[in-house]
Write an enzyme that holds these catalytic residues in place. Structure first.
Site, PDB file in Angstrom:
ATOM      1  N   ASP A  75      39.921 102.313  -9.834  1.00 31.08           N
ATOM      2  CA  ASP A  75      40.199 102.407 -11.242  1.00 31.08           C
ATOM      3  C   ASP A  75      38.451 102.549 -11.005  1.00 31.08           C
ATOM      4  OD1 ASP A  75      39.896 104.170 -13.275  1.00 31.08           O
ATOM      5  OD2 ASP A  75      41.367 102.605 -14.499  1.00 31.08           O
TER       6      ASP A  75
ATOM      7  N   ALA B 104      44.966 100.336 -23.893  1.00 31.75           N
ATOM      8  CA  ALA B 104      45.178  98.550 -24.156  1.00 31.75           C
ATOM      9  C   ALA B 104      44.034  98.495 -25.346  1.00 31.75           C
ATOM     10  CB  ALA B 104      44.761  97.661 -23.233  1.00 31.75           C
TER      11      ALA B 104
END
Length: 623
Positions: free
Chosen positions: A351, A203
């Protein structure tokens, strides 16, 4: 027989010309040649200039088609048109084309690097310094090739690739808003910056002023064609790992494709990310912490609109110095946040890299105990830890904190088996992965030791900063010890995927502690792990003892004795770590004060401030 033309003027001109070149004339051969030329060139009727004799037209077409300057370009055009139609209408064909393109970029970089290394190794060098310089230059060239290929494929996760991927155009984003939000950008925002402030593989993020809420927001937008590229990448990884397993059975990485197939759809669903953020906020609702999660305003699968936060990366020493933020406390708070997630909550961010973290000065209403907040971003991927796994992992960490003895070493191996399915033969490799250092004393069998090139620590608490001798011993072990690299791969294959993500968290906290140039001991972040491990074990003991109340009775003396023993052990260990961390913090403070004095002596007050903040000399002089 001479030809006859329908147009009278053309017919009259032709016959007059033929009469001038009649057979009786000296040019007897010109007449039949002219007749032949008339048939071959097919003189056209001016009234019907498009008309050709049928037989002549077919012969001309066959002659034209056999011309190589016509045939081959026509084939290229036809194949190109067929390829475009197949690419647009046939998904398997399109995926094949994309996979070939993406593989070819990486393959080109790999082949060029292999050739470069081969040429370099075949040369003779005048000195050791010249050879080391050649190696360094070759490493740099190979790294640049790989970086270029990964950027072209839209890489992410590695620091050089963060915020350097190719952005999606504004026109494509407009179509995305209309498709997913039912309105265009101008209808949803009073102001929308067309230049993204960050671009990653999944993104990109823009800043805008949200019309319905009247707030400045960060707008996270998924790349429109991401889903298709992810399908291609998963298929490509699956095939590649399948061939790797076929040719090299000892290198088992097929689980990577399974992980991608499971986790990528979660990361690509921004509504799922919003739910994760909400749950993480709830887990820390009653905790006095510096962690902050931006408020989500609205979210669907490909568009996420959230509160805009102004800040910097947590390892930006210049930013920390400008805002008087203590880098030691930043490192400790990061360890504290993620330790709480893993050992207490059993549900953690999977993450974590510096690109997903921001640091900012604490606003007036902050619940942070310090003058800063750590903003946690990108909540697309979380993992949970089952209670039994979480408690066993905590006990493993606590055993690593204790001095080595036969009983302690036995406990370490026991919990390594329970946590990671790791037997005695692979335990030293697993332990090194946990600590990021060479294995502790007693981890290797006597005949596998490296000959005493450096002194191994008895426990994590005894570890000093990594010495040159230790790093050299690790390099020699990887290069010379037969089967060690295969053992590393075997460990990665055996341990649960969630434990791999926990190891990734450990790497983050250790890496940030190093990049922040902290002045406290390198084991300071491990002390935070240990404190939360003690709490997790104590909670498990309370749960276990409460389950025996029905059988032993509420007033049972043995139950009270066991409960008090467990509580006292917890309090004693926790107090020990509190005292030790206070000592380490004091030592770190002393180093900072010494740097402040040196900076004051050399460059005055500003130099003192910069030296205490850990700024390199180049940044200090340009500040």
């Amino acid at each position: 027989m001479s030809p006859t033309f329908k147009h009278p003027l053309l017919n009259q001109w032709f016959h007059r010309t033929c009469h001038a070149w009649s057979p009786s004339s000296s040019s007897s051969s010109a007449y039949p040649q002219l007749l032949k030329l008339a048939h071959r060139r097919a003189f056209r009727n001016p009234a019907h200039p498009h008309h050709l004799p049928t037989s002549i037209g077919r012969r001309s077409f066959r002659t034209w088609w056999r011309n190589p300057w016509v045939f081959y370009p026509s084939c290229v055009v036809a194949l190109g048109a067929a390829g475009v139609v197949g690419y647009e209408t046939n998904q398997p064909f399109r995926h094949t084309v994309l996979a070939v393109m993406r593989c070819s970029r990486v393959g080109e970089a790999a082949v060029a690097g292999a050739v470069d290394y081969k040429i370099m190794m075949s040369k003779n060098y005048e000195s050791q310094e010249a050879e080391e310089k050649a190696w360094s230059e070759c490493h740099t060239r190979s790294a640049k090739r790989v970086l270029k290929a990964l950027l072209a494929n839209g890489g992410d996760g590695m620091r050089p690739l963060q915020d350097r991927c190719e952005p999606t155009s504004l026109e494509d984003l407009e179509r995305l808003f209309i498709s997913d939000m039912g309105m265009g950008i101008s209808e949803l925002f009073d102001d929308f910056d067309p230049e993204p402030i960050g671009v990653a593989s999944l993104a990109q993020v823009h800043v805008g002023h949200h019309r319905p809420s009247g707030r400045k927001v960060a707008v996270k937008l998924q790349h429109p064609h991401l889903a298709e590229f992810c399908d291609v990448d998963i298929e490509m990884v699956d095939v590649t790992l399948g061939w790797l397993k076929y040719w090299f059975p000892e290198f088992e990485f097929s689980w990577l494709a399974d992980e991608m197939r499971t986790n990528l759809p979660k990361e690509m669903d921004f509504a799922h990310e919003a739910r994760n953020a909400e749950r993480a906020m709830a887990d820390f609702a009653d905790v006095k912490t510096s962690m902050y999660i931006p408020e989500v305003i609205t979210a669907n699968k490909r568009v996420l609109i959230m509160e805009f936060i102004q800040g910097a990366r947590p390892d930006d020493l210049k930013y920390l110095a400008d805002h008087n933020i203590d880098r030691n406390k930043v490192a400790v708070e990061l360890a504290r946040i993620f330790s709480r997630m893993v050992f207490n909550n059993g549900w953690f961010h999977a993450d974590p890299h510096p690109g997903n973290l921001l640091i900012r000065p604490a606003p007036p209403n902050s619940k942070s105990p310090y003058n800063f907040e750590i903003v946690l971003l990108d909540h697309g991927l979380y993992f949970d830890l089952e209670p039994e796994l979480r408690v066993n992992y905590s006990k493993l960490w606590l055993s690593l904190m204790e001095p080595a003895s036969p009983e302690v070493i036995e406990r370490r191996r026991k919990y390594a088996q329970l946590v990671g399915n790791i037997g005695p033969d692979l335990y030293p490799v697993f332990e090194a992965a946990l600590t990021g250092r060479a294995a502790l004393e007693g981890s290797w069998e006597e005949d596998e030791k490296d000959g005493g090139s450096f002194n191994r620590a008895s426990s994590i608490i005894d570890m000093d900063r990594q010495s040159d001798a230790e790093m050299e011993a690790i390099r020699n072990a990887v290069a010379n010890q037969e089967g060690l690299l295969v053992s590393v791969f075997d460990v990665l294959r055996r341990i649960p995927r969630r434990v791999i993500m926990v190891l990734k968290l450990n790497d983050l906290t250790r890496g940030l502690d190093h990049s922040l140039m902290t002045t406290h001991s390198n084991v300071r972040v491990f002390i935070e792990h240990a404190k939360f491990c003690i709490w997790a074990v104590w909670q498990d003991d309370k749960r276990r003892l409460s389950e025996t109340v029905r059988t032993r009775g509420l007033l049972s003396l043995s139950l009270f004795r066991d409960w008090f023993s467990s509580w006292w052990k917890y309090e004693l260990m926790y107090l020990k770590f509190l005292v030790f961390e206070a000592y380490l913090d004091f030592q770190g403070w002393k180093v900072q004060r010494a740097a402040w004095v040196r900076g004051l002596w050399q460059k005055g007050l500003q130099g003192a401030h910069d030296a205490a903040a850990g700024l390199p000399a180049a940044q200090t002089t340009t500040a």
